[in-house]
Scaffold this motif. Structure first.
Motif, PDB file in Angstrom:
ATOM      1  N   VAL A 123       5.058 -65.373  53.431  1.00  0.00           N
ATOM      2  CA  VAL A 123       4.498 -65.010  54.740  1.00  0.00           C
ATOM      3  C   VAL A 123       4.476 -63.486  54.729  1.00  0.00           C
ATOM      4  O   VAL A 123       5.521 -62.839  54.679  1.00  0.00           O
ATOM      5  N   LYS A 124       3.267 -62.924  54.725  1.00  0.00           N
ATOM      6  CA  LYS A 124       3.071 -61.491  54.481  1.00  0.00           C
ATOM      7  C   LYS A 124       3.451 -60.640  55.704  1.00  0.00           C
ATOM      8  O   LYS A 124       3.623 -61.168  56.816  1.00  0.00           O
ATOM      9  N   PRO A 125       3.552 -59.303  55.487  1.00  0.00           N
ATOM     10  CA  PRO A 125       4.013 -58.417  56.571  1.00  0.00           C
ATOM     11  C   PRO A 125       3.231 -58.539  57.884  1.00  0.00           C
ATOM     12  O   PRO A 125       3.828 -58.415  58.956  1.00  0.00           O
ATOM     13  N   LYS A 177      13.854 -67.018  52.267  1.00  0.00           N
ATOM     14  CA  LYS A 177      14.612 -65.821  52.676  1.00  0.00           C
ATOM     15  C   LYS A 177      13.668 -64.718  53.101  1.00  0.00           C
ATOM     16  O   LYS A 177      12.490 -64.700  52.733  1.00  0.00           O
ATOM     17  N   MET A 178      14.215 -63.775  53.904  1.00  0.00           N
ATOM     18  CA  MET A 178      13.454 -62.594  54.300  1.00  0.00           C
ATOM     19  C   MET A 178      13.850 -61.450  53.381  1.00  0.00           C
ATOM     20  O   MET A 178      15.032 -61.222  53.134  1.00  0.00           O
ATOM     21  N   ILE A 179      12.833 -60.744  52.895  1.00  0.00           N
ATOM     22  CA  ILE A 179      13.084 -59.579  52.039  1.00  0.00           C
ATOM     23  C   ILE A 179      12.110 -58.461  52.421  1.00  0.00           C
ATOM     24  O   ILE A 179      11.059 -58.722  53.013  1.00  0.00           O
ATOM     25  N   HIS A 180      12.471 -57.224  52.093  1.00  0.00           N
ATOM     26  CA  HIS A 180      11.524 -56.116  52.190  1.00  0.00           C
ATOM     27  C   HIS A 180      11.336 -55.632  50.762  1.00  0.00           C
ATOM     28  O   HIS A 180      12.227 -55.033  50.170  1.00  0.00           O
ATOM     29  N   MET A 181      10.186 -55.920  50.175  1.00  0.00           N
ATOM     30  CA  MET A 181       9.962 -55.628  48.755  1.00  0.00           C
ATOM     31  C   MET A 181       9.940 -54.132  48.494  1.00  0.00           C
ATOM     32  O   MET A 181       9.359 -53.367  49.269  1.00  0.00           O
ATOM     33  N   THR A 182      10.539 -53.753  47.376  1.00  0.00           N
ATOM     34  CA  THR A 182      10.381 -52.381  46.894  1.00  0.00           C
ATOM     35  C   THR A 182       9.017 -52.273  46.204  1.00  0.00           C
ATOM     36  O   THR A 182       8.387 -53.289  45.863  1.00  0.00           O
ATOM     37  N   LYS A 183       8.591 -51.019  45.978  1.00  0.00           N
ATOM     38  CA  LYS A 183       7.333 -50.775  45.276  1.00  0.00           C
ATOM     39  C   LYS A 183       7.378 -51.433  43.889  1.00  0.00           C
ATOM     40  O   LYS A 183       6.418 -52.089  43.471  1.00  0.00           O
ATOM     41  N   GLU A 184       8.517 -51.287  43.208  1.00  0.00           N
ATOM     42  CA  GLU A 184       8.650 -51.839  41.857  1.00  0.00           C
ATOM     43  C   GLU A 184       8.556 -53.365  41.874  1.00  0.00           C
ATOM     44  O   GLU A 184       7.927 -53.972  41.008  1.00  0.00           O
ATOM     45  N   GLN A 185       9.187 -53.976  42.880  1.00  0.00           N
ATOM     46  CA  GLN A 185       9.130 -55.449  43.002  1.00  0.00           C
ATOM     47  C   GLN A 185       7.693 -55.918  43.233  1.00  0.00           C
ATOM     48  O   GLN A 185       7.237 -56.886  42.621  1.00  0.00           O
ATOM     49  N   ALA A 241       1.852 -61.157  59.264  1.00  0.00           N
ATOM     50  CA  ALA A 241       2.232 -62.372  60.006  1.00  0.00           C
ATOM     51  C   ALA A 241       3.670 -62.282  60.513  1.00  0.00           C
ATOM     52  O   ALA A 241       3.964 -62.714  61.632  1.00  0.00           O
ATOM     53  N   VAL A 242       4.563 -61.692  59.703  1.00  0.00           N
ATOM     54  CA  VAL A 242       5.949 -61.494  60.164  1.00  0.00           C
ATOM     55  C   VAL A 242       5.946 -60.562  61.379  1.00  0.00           C
ATOM     56  O   VAL A 242       6.603 -60.839  62.388  1.00  0.00           O
ATOM     57  N   ALA A 243       5.170 -59.474  61.308  1.00  0.00           N
ATOM     58  CA  ALA A 243       5.136 -58.486  62.397  1.00  0.00           C
ATOM     59  C   ALA A 243       4.624 -59.099  63.693  1.00  0.00           C
ATOM     60  O   ALA A 243       5.006 -58.678  64.783  1.00  0.00           O
ATOM     61  N   ARG A 244       3.753 -60.112  63.580  1.00  0.00           N
ATOM     62  CA  ARG A 244       3.193 -60.746  64.781  1.00  0.00           C
ATOM     63  C   ARG A 244       3.964 -62.009  65.179  1.00  0.00           C
ATOM     64  O   ARG A 244       3.485 -62.816  65.980  1.00  0.00           O
ATOM     65  N   ASP A 245       5.167 -62.186  64.614  1.00  0.00           N
ATOM     66  CA  ASP A 245       6.038 -63.313  64.980  1.00  0.00           C
ATOM     67  C   ASP A 245       5.378 -64.672  64.751  1.00  0.00           C
ATOM     68  O   ASP A 245       5.466 -65.581  65.586  1.00  0.00           O
ATOM     69  N   LEU A 246       4.741 -64.786  63.576  1.00  0.00           N
ATOM     70  CA  LEU A 246       4.057 -66.033  63.238  1.00  0.00           C
ATOM     71  C   LEU A 246       4.807 -66.858  62.200  1.00  0.00           C
ATOM     72  O   LEU A 246       4.279 -67.847  61.693  1.00  0.00           O
ATOM     73  N   VAL A 267      -0.125 -53.163  47.001  1.00  0.00           N
ATOM     74  CA  VAL A 267       1.293 -52.821  46.881  1.00  0.00           C
ATOM     75  C   VAL A 267       1.772 -52.114  48.149  1.00  0.00           C
ATOM     76  O   VAL A 267       2.852 -52.406  48.681  1.00  0.00           O
ATOM     77  N   GLU A 268       0.945 -51.209  48.663  1.00  0.00           N
ATOM     78  CA  GLU A 268       1.266 -50.482  49.897  1.00  0.00           C
ATOM     79  C   GLU A 268       1.475 -51.468  51.056  1.00  0.00           C
ATOM     80  O   GLU A 268       2.460 -51.401  51.791  1.00  0.00           O
ATOM     81  N   PHE A 269       0.550 -52.409  51.182  1.00  0.00           N
ATOM     82  CA  PHE A 269       0.646 -53.374  52.280  1.00  0.00           C
ATOM     83  C   PHE A 269       1.850 -54.292  52.131  1.00  0.00           C
ATOM     84  O   PHE A 269       2.595 -54.527  53.098  1.00  0.00           O
ATOM     85  N   MET A 270       2.072 -54.794  50.924  1.00  0.00           N
ATOM     86  CA  MET A 270       3.153 -55.769  50.726  1.00  0.00           C
ATOM     87  C   MET A 270       4.541 -55.151  50.853  1.00  0.00           C
ATOM     88  O   MET A 270       5.532 -55.871  50.992  1.00  0.00           O
ATOM     89  N   THR A 271       4.609 -53.799  50.802  1.00  0.00           N
ATOM     90  CA  THR A 271       5.890 -53.111  50.990  1.00  0.00           C
ATOM     91  C   THR A 271       5.978 -52.467  52.376  1.00  0.00           C
ATOM     92  O   THR A 271       6.925 -51.736  52.663  1.00  0.00           O
ATOM     93  N   SER A 272       5.011 -52.750  53.249  1.00  0.00           N
ATOM     94  CA  SER A 272       4.946 -52.083  54.560  1.00  0.00           C
ATOM     95  C   SER A 272       5.915 -52.672  55.580  1.00  0.00           C
ATOM     96  O   SER A 272       6.129 -52.083  56.640  1.00  0.00           O
ATOM     97  N   GLY A 273       6.481 -53.827  55.269  1.00  0.00           N
ATOM     98  CA  GLY A 273       7.418 -54.462  56.186  1.00  0.00           C
ATOM     99  C   GLY A 273       8.018 -55.684  55.538  1.00  0.00           C
ATOM    100  O   GLY A 273       7.643 -56.043  54.407  1.00  0.00           O
ATOM    101  N   PRO A 274       8.958 -56.331  56.232  1.00  0.00           N
ATOM    102  CA  PRO A 274       9.586 -57.514  55.636  1.00  0.00           C
ATOM    103  C   PRO A 274       8.615 -58.688  55.517  1.00  0.00           C
ATOM    104  O   PRO A 274       7.634 -58.775  56.261  1.00  0.00           O
ATOM    105  N   VAL A 275       8.918 -59.551  54.571  1.00  0.00           N
ATOM    106  CA  VAL A 275       8.149 -60.781  54.350  1.00  0.00           C
ATOM    107  C   VAL A 275       9.131 -61.944  54.275  1.00  0.00           C
ATOM    108  O   VAL A 275      10.324 -61.737  54.054  1.00  0.00           O
ATOM    109  N   MET A 276       8.632 -63.141  54.438  1.00  0.00           N
ATOM    110  CA  MET A 276       9.404 -64.342  54.114  1.00  0.00           C
ATOM    111  C   MET A 276       8.896 -64.846  52.774  1.00  0.00           C
ATOM    112  O   MET A 276       7.679 -64.977  52.580  1.00  0.00           O
ATOM    113  N   VAL A 277       9.822 -65.111  51.848  1.00  0.00           N
ATOM    114  CA  VAL A 277       9.444 -65.769  50.594  1.00  0.00           C
ATOM    115  C   VAL A 277      10.034 -67.174  50.620  1.00  0.00           C
ATOM    116  O   VAL A 277      11.161 -67.362  51.098  1.00  0.00           O
TER     117      VAL A 277
END
Ligand code: CMP
Length: 140
Positions: free
Chosen positions: A9-11, A37-45, A13-18, A63-73
């Motif tokens: 669940v990308k940043p 789990k919820m994670i905030h990916m590093t650039k390297e990840q 959707a998480v930011a919009r409480d979905l 990469v910029e977008f996927m590291t812009s906030g937490p995600v659910m994996v």
């Protein structure tokens, strides 16, 4: 056959409480959430995860977008899980996604497209192992 697939669940959707609404789509489709789990990916990840897209013009943005906030994996398990998850996600570009799909109903753009799902058995196995130990996955 019973398969496992990897999902994010990308940043956006998480930011919009979905998170709950997206998880509900998985469970309603018969895809069991067997790890999460919820994670905030590093650039390297993020760069490692999306390594196959390294040469594509959209890679830096991705990469910029996927590291812009937490995600659910999460790991989803069920009959034909890889294709089923792709079906309920809808097309990568939400503008082209069929009505009733997650991306049609929730996503904003091809970058902020709310969810990721593995596209094949080999990528599912690689992507699951990238974020989860086998001991964190609870088949049932
Ligand atoms: P995802 O399934 O996470 O895999 C790569 C991501 O790159 C994709 O979803 C989109 O969000 C993003 N992306 C941006 N532009 C494109 C594009 N032209 N083609 C494919 N994916 C793109």
């Amino acid at each position: 056959a019973i398969e496992r697939t990897f999902s994010i669940v990308k940043p956006d959707a998480v930011a919009r409480d979905l998170i709950g609404k997206v998880y509900s789509r998985f469970e309603s489709a018969g895809l069991k959430i067997v790890a999460s789990k919820m994670i905030h990916m590093t650039k390297e990840q993020a760069e490692g995860f999306y390594g196959e897209h390294k040469e594509r013009p959209f890679f830096p943005n991705l990469v910029e977008f996927m590291t812009s906030g937490p995600v659910m994996v999460q790991v989803l398990e069920g009959d034909n899980a890889i294709a089923k998850n792709r079906e309920i996600m809808g097309a990568t570009n939400p503008a082209e996604a069929a009505a009733g799909t997650i991306r049609h109903d929730f996503a904003k753009s091809i970058d902020a497209n709310s969810v990721h799902g593995s596209d094949a058995p080999a990528s599912a196995a690689r992507e699951i192992a990238y974020f989860f130990e086998e001991s964190e996955i609870f088949s049932r």
